[in-house]
Motif scaffolding. Structure first.
Motif: not given
Length: 194
Positions: A32-34, A39-42, A44-53
């Motif tokens: 789910d986090f992946i 979805h978030i990165n696409s 908003i053109d972000g740089q999040l990773n699943e571990y942060t979430l």
């Protein structure tokens, strides 16, 4: 300005709820986090990773704070320019979370044994109750609700526009539900002394 926010702050719960509402899921597993991260990165053109979430949602327990830059990205995902704008807007949008109810209420300690109360809630539920004393009620009549005539429960107040939480909903056969909620989403539409 602090570079991070402690992970126990209630504002973070509100942000997570807004993300879940936009995404339509409540993440509970690594997959789910992946998906959420993708979805978030696409979007908003972000740089999040699943571990942060995973840290933010408490799936990974050892972290005590979340970086402001992460909160800015998530706030952007739910429609705000940054975390601080999210806080400002949501504080205006949400109601006060503490205080005395200003909606019509029936306070049980003011009732006398034998008093009758009618409550109603959506979509078409109507119940008449008889007060038995010591915060206990018995259901006298009932239309379209899942509880039954003769059921008893305890509560302290009936407030229009608020859910009714009752304790020890006991059925005539002796079975009991420890807690029960009436009008969970829209609250009571009627609370009147007969």
């Amino acid at each position: 300005m602090k570079s991070s926010v402690e992970s126990h702050r209630p504002e973070l719960e509100l942000l997570k709820r807004r993300v879940e509402e936009r995404e339509g899921i409540k993440p509970a597993a690594p997959s789910d986090f992946i998906t959420l991260t993708t979805h978030i990165n696409s979007a908003i053109d972000g740089q999040l990773n699943e571990y942060t979430l995973m840290r933010l949602w408490g799936y990974l327990k050892k972290y005590k704070s979340i970086r402001h830059s992460t909160l800015d990205l998530l706030a952007n995902y739910v429609g705000y320019s940054c975390w601080n704008e999210f806080l400002k807007a949501e504080k205006v949008a949400i109601r006060e979370e503490s205080g005395l109810p200003i909606k019509p209420s029936i306070i049980v300690q003011n009732l006398k044994e034998g008093d009758r109360v009618r409550i109603a809630w959506l979509p078409d539920r109507v119940t008449t109750l008889v007060y038995m004393g010591d915060f206990k009620f018995i259901i006298e009549s009932n239309e379209n609700a899942s509880w039954n005539n003769g059921d008893t429960f305890f509560c302290r107040a009936f407030t229009v526009g608020e859910p009714l939480y009752v304790d020890s909903l006991t059925h005539p056969d002796g079975t009991e539900d420890a807690r029960y909620c009436v009008g969970m989403h829209s609250g009571l539409t009627v609370a009147e002394l007969l």
